[in-house]
Design a protein around this motif. Structure first.
Motif, PDB file in Angstrom:
ATOM      1  N   ALA A   1    -148.230 -55.609  34.773  1.00 11.86           N
ATOM      2  CA  ALA A   1    -147.032 -55.356  34.446  1.00 11.86           C
ATOM      3  C   ALA A   1    -146.450 -54.554  33.086  1.00 11.86           C
ATOM      4  O   ALA A   1    -145.519 -55.142  32.544  1.00 11.86           O
ATOM      5  CB  ALA A   1    -146.191 -56.700  34.866  1.00 11.86           C
TER       6      ALA A   1
ATOM      7  N   ARG B   1    -146.261 -51.251  30.888  1.00  7.11           N
ATOM      8  CA  ARG B   1    -145.882 -49.833  31.080  1.00  7.11           C
ATOM      9  C   ARG B   1    -145.448 -49.339  29.701  1.00  7.11           C
ATOM     10  O   ARG B   1    -145.014 -49.893  28.708  1.00  7.11           O
ATOM     11  CB  ARG B   1    -144.836 -49.699  31.929  1.00  7.11           C
ATOM     12  CG  ARG B   1    -145.149 -50.037  33.610  1.00  7.11           C
ATOM     13  CD  ARG B   1    -146.273 -49.228  34.256  1.00  7.11           C
ATOM     14  NE  ARG B   1    -146.373 -49.820  35.716  1.00  7.11           N
ATOM     15  CZ  ARG B   1    -147.228 -50.641  36.088  1.00  7.11           C
ATOM     16  NH1 ARG B   1    -148.004 -51.414  35.013  1.00  7.11           N
ATOM     17  NH2 ARG B   1    -147.274 -50.940  37.322  1.00  7.11           N
TER      18      ARG B   1
ATOM     19  N   SER C   1    -142.744 -44.952  35.166  1.00  7.44           N
ATOM     20  CA  SER C   1    -141.964 -45.591  36.034  1.00  7.44           C
ATOM     21  C   SER C   1    -142.257 -47.162  35.909  1.00  7.44           C
ATOM     22  O   SER C   1    -143.634 -47.516  35.747  1.00  7.44           O
ATOM     23  CB  SER C   1    -142.445 -45.097  37.399  1.00  7.44           C
ATOM     24  OG  SER C   1    -141.899 -46.035  38.199  1.00  7.44           O
ATOM     25  N   GLY C   2    -141.254 -47.794  35.928  1.00  7.50           N
ATOM     26  CA  GLY C   2    -141.352 -49.499  35.845  1.00  7.50           C
ATOM     27  C   GLY C   2    -141.038 -50.016  34.315  1.00  7.50           C
ATOM     28  O   GLY C   2    -141.062 -51.203  33.943  1.00  7.50           O
ATOM     29  N   TRP C   3    -141.186 -48.928  33.336  1.00  8.17           N
ATOM     30  CA  TRP C   3    -140.915 -49.556  32.012  1.00  8.17           C
ATOM     31  C   TRP C   3    -139.797 -50.311  31.745  1.00  8.17           C
ATOM     32  O   TRP C   3    -139.722 -51.345  31.305  1.00  8.17           O
ATOM     33  CB  TRP C   3    -141.170 -48.365  30.989  1.00  8.17           C
ATOM     34  CG  TRP C   3    -141.031 -48.886  29.598  1.00  8.17           C
ATOM     35  CD1 TRP C   3    -141.976 -49.545  28.735  1.00  8.17           C
ATOM     36  CD2 TRP C   3    -139.823 -48.854  28.704  1.00  8.17           C
ATOM     37  NE1 TRP C   3    -141.442 -49.761  27.617  1.00  8.17           N
ATOM     38  CE2 TRP C   3    -140.042 -49.286  27.446  1.00  8.17           C
ATOM     39  CE3 TRP C   3    -138.740 -48.097  28.809  1.00  8.17           C
ATOM     40  CZ2 TRP C   3    -139.343 -49.371  26.507  1.00  8.17           C
ATOM     41  CZ3 TRP C   3    -137.614 -48.152  27.989  1.00  8.17           C
ATOM     42  CH2 TRP C   3    -137.899 -48.616  26.697  1.00  8.17           C
TER      43      TRP C   3
ATOM     44  N   ASP D   1    -137.996 -51.883  33.979  1.00  7.85           N
ATOM     45  CA  ASP D   1    -137.953 -53.012  34.891  1.00  7.85           C
ATOM     46  C   ASP D   1    -138.643 -54.195  33.787  1.00  7.85           C
ATOM     47  O   ASP D   1    -138.151 -55.509  34.108  1.00  7.85           O
ATOM     48  CB  ASP D   1    -138.708 -52.869  36.121  1.00  7.85           C
ATOM     49  CG  ASP D   1    -137.811 -52.148  36.898  1.00  7.85           C
ATOM     50  OD1 ASP D   1    -136.582 -52.020  36.865  1.00  7.85           O
ATOM     51  OD2 ASP D   1    -138.649 -51.211  37.599  1.00  7.85           O
TER      52      ASP D   1
ATOM     53  N   GLN E   1    -147.180 -48.714  41.936  1.00  6.40           N
ATOM     54  CA  GLN E   1    -146.079 -47.499  41.924  1.00  6.40           C
ATOM     55  C   GLN E   1    -145.350 -47.769  43.119  1.00  6.40           C
ATOM     56  O   GLN E   1    -145.483 -47.954  44.139  1.00  6.40           O
ATOM     57  CB  GLN E   1    -146.473 -46.319  41.638  1.00  6.40           C
ATOM     58  CG  GLN E   1    -147.496 -45.835  40.717  1.00  6.40           C
ATOM     59  CD  GLN E   1    -146.644 -45.889  39.491  1.00  6.40           C
ATOM     60  OE1 GLN E   1    -145.544 -45.708  39.165  1.00  6.40           O
ATOM     61  NE2 GLN E   1    -147.552 -46.152  38.429  1.00  6.40           N
ATOM     62  N   TYR E   2    -143.740 -48.015  42.821  1.00  6.22           N
ATOM     63  CA  TYR E   2    -142.950 -47.967  44.198  1.00  6.22           C
ATOM     64  C   TYR E   2    -142.756 -46.680  44.739  1.00  6.22           C
ATOM     65  O   TYR E   2    -142.296 -45.712  43.858  1.00  6.22           O
ATOM     66  CB  TYR E   2    -141.358 -48.496  43.373  1.00  6.22           C
ATOM     67  CG  TYR E   2    -141.491 -50.053  42.804  1.00  6.22           C
ATOM     68  CD1 TYR E   2    -142.327 -50.767  43.427  1.00  6.22           C
ATOM     69  CD2 TYR E   2    -140.707 -50.232  41.559  1.00  6.22           C
ATOM     70  CE1 TYR E   2    -142.176 -52.150  42.954  1.00  6.22           C
ATOM     71  CE2 TYR E   2    -140.681 -51.374  41.219  1.00  6.22           C
ATOM     72  CZ  TYR E   2    -141.407 -52.484  41.895  1.00  6.22           C
ATOM     73  OH  TYR E   2    -141.447 -53.767  41.075  1.00  6.22           O
TER      74      TYR E   2
ATOM     75  N   GLY F   1    -138.045 -49.323  44.361  1.00  8.76           N
ATOM     76  CA  GLY F   1    -137.925 -50.745  44.281  1.00  8.76           C
ATOM     77  C   GLY F   1    -136.765 -51.243  44.994  1.00  8.76           C
ATOM     78  O   GLY F   1    -135.996 -51.988  44.922  1.00  8.76           O
TER      79      GLY F   1
ATOM     80  N   ALA G   1    -138.023 -58.095  38.639  1.00 12.62           N
ATOM     81  CA  ALA G   1    -138.260 -56.617  37.691  1.00 12.62           C
ATOM     82  C   ALA G   1    -139.770 -56.917  37.498  1.00 12.62           C
ATOM     83  O   ALA G   1    -140.417 -55.983  37.530  1.00 12.62           O
ATOM     84  CB  ALA G   1    -137.515 -56.790  36.631  1.00 12.62           C
TER      85      ALA G   1
ATOM     86  N   LEU H   1    -144.433 -56.175  40.357  1.00 12.52           N
ATOM     87  CA  LEU H   1    -145.227 -55.265  39.416  1.00 12.52           C
ATOM     88  C   LEU H   1    -146.519 -56.265  39.109  1.00 12.52           C
ATOM     89  O   LEU H   1    -147.644 -55.816  39.028  1.00 12.52           O
ATOM     90  CB  LEU H   1    -144.716 -54.696  38.343  1.00 12.52           C
ATOM     91  CG  LEU H   1    -143.662 -53.465  38.612  1.00 12.52           C
ATOM     92  CD1 LEU H   1    -143.270 -52.879  37.238  1.00 12.52           C
ATOM     93  CD2 LEU H   1    -144.379 -52.329  39.069  1.00 12.52           C
TER      94      LEU H   1
ATOM     95  N   ASP I   1    -149.647 -55.259  40.555  1.00 13.09           N
ATOM     96  CA  ASP I   1    -150.777 -54.555  39.828  1.00 13.09           C
ATOM     97  C   ASP I   1    -152.219 -55.044  40.000  1.00 13.09           C
ATOM     98  O   ASP I   1    -153.386 -54.674  39.985  1.00 13.09           O
ATOM     99  CB  ASP I   1    -150.483 -54.769  38.383  1.00 13.09           C
ATOM    100  CG  ASP I   1    -149.718 -53.530  37.598  1.00 13.09           C
ATOM    101  OD1 ASP I   1    -149.364 -52.782  38.490  1.00 13.09           O
ATOM    102  OD2 ASP I   1    -149.465 -53.668  36.618  1.00 13.09           O
TER     103      ASP I   1
END
Length: 393
Positions: A10, A12, A17-19, A21, A67-68, A72, A205, A209, A213
């Motif tokens: 988790a 990023r 993408s995902g940062w 979150d 990756q979503y 999500g 959030a 992840l 991961d």
């Protein structure tokens, strides 16, 4: 005198993408801050005369994590708030789902069985659908909901119809459960939902992840002779650090956080021995902070715990293994007695369960303690003589 840092799950980079979150949950794993702390506290131990010459690198693998595929959408905190389409445009099934959802929100839990039956009865009533289709769009949902309420005995439908249907749900003859009046139940439910949504938001959030991961690594790590993309990055960083040594007795130090520990264990126990170019590489000191190495090893999901692979990393490949965990870090686990060669330390963190998993990396005392451990276990023997570099198997 190289140092390598391997982050966990988790993590990023900004813009990826995902940062957005995970950035709040992972504050403290920012690489510039970790690198600066390692240079301040550890580099002078490794090279007192020229600490600026100590190479401090990291292995970044967040872009190879989960990756979503749909952003999500599974998360409750991202439940769509768009209004329902016009009833006439919906199939019987979609209309039944929409009516049920709208009416459930307005009824106490004890009424839900009746609500479900009445909503679907209305949704499958062709004459009702034909009548609603002739109404202005703004009135259609209101008429449908009134029709459902009528079937529940709150409108034109006869009350006996409601009572006979309720009897079907009460044939178990269970004693009635005490409950609040319906209005208070609805208010209490909305308050609980709002409060729990605020609690779920940061967890939703980070946790998906985190788990994603872990699964992404396990599913793509490959085999000792065909390492996947994440192990390849770990091996590349270790290869560069090994090549950067200016003297054969110069120690190589690795700091891992969280899932980074499992990456390092797999590298030492499986990937390095299978690479002819890296068979003589030795990590003199490895600190796993907040890791799950002990858990993964006992579950048999580290490569070193699988059949046909060694249970212990040979001393020729690893010098000292320091596993740092904390009582208040619920994602950290002991390794001593589980992973051969591990030495545990329960580190005193502030006691904030929500943030202590990353607190090691923001604590100056942790880095000072790390430097002291490296000094006694990797830089010099108790007699003061340099620790010789052992050749690999």
């Amino acid at each position: 005198m190289p140092v390598v840092f391997i982050h966990g799950v988790a993590v990023r980079e900004q813009g990826e993408s995902g940062w957005e979150d995970v950035r709040r949950a992972t504050q403290g794993i920012e690489w510039p801050a970790v690198q600066a702390a390692l240079r301040l506290h550890l580099a002078p131990v490794l090279n007192p005369d020229a600490p600026e010459r100590v190479r401090v690198d990291r292995v970044y693998w967040g872009d190879l994590g989960a990756q979503y595929s749909r952003g999500g959408l599974f998360r409750a905190a991202r439940a769509p708030a768009a209004p329902d389409p016009a009833p006439a445009s919906l199939s019987d099934e979609d209309l039944g789902e929409a009516l049920e959802a709208r009416l459930r929100a307005a009824h106490a839990l004890a009424d839900w069985p009746d609500v479900i039956a009445a909503a679907w009865e209305a949704a499958r009533d062709r004459s009702l659908q034909a009548m609603v289709a002739d109404l202005p769009a703004a009135e259609q949902w209101g008429v449908l909901e009134a029709a459902v309420e009528g079937r529940l005995g709150r409108g034109p439908a006869p009350r006996s119809h409601r009572q006979s249907r309720r009897g079907a749900f009460r044939r178990l003859d269970l004693p009635p459960a005490p409950h609040l009046p319906a209005g208070l139940q609805l208010s209490q439910r909305r308050n609980v939902q709002r409060a729990m949504l605020e609690l779920r938001r940061p967890l939703e959030a980070f946790v998906p992840l985190f788990v994603g991961d872990v699964l992404a690594y396990l599913n793509t790590r490959g085999t000792p002779t065909a390492p996947g993309p994440v192990p390849q990055r770990v091996l590349g960083a270790l290869r560069a650090a090994h090549a950067a040594r200016t003297h054969p007795r110069e120690p190589l130090v690795v700091l891992t956080h969280s899932m980074g520990g499992q990456l390092m264990h797999d590298a030492l126990s499986a990937f390095l021995p299978a690479d002819p170019e890296l068979r003589d590489l030795r990590v003199d000191f490895w600190c796993a902070a907040g890791s799950q190495v002990g858990l993964f090893h006992e579950l048999g999901v580290t490569l070193g715990g699988l059949p046909g692979t060694p249970d212990a990393v040979p001393s020729a490949r690893l010098g000292y293994f320091w596993n740092v965990w904390a009582y208040s870090d619920l994602l950290s686990f002991r390794a001593q007695g589980v992973v051969p060669g591990a030495h545990d330390t329960a580190f005193p963190l502030p006691g904030l369960v929500r943030s202590d998993h990353v607190a090691y990396l923001t604590d100056a005392d942790f880095y000072r303690t790390l430097a002291a451990k490296v000094q006694v276990h990797a830089v010099a023997r108790p007699s003061g003589a340099p620790r010789p570099l052992e050749s690999g198997p």
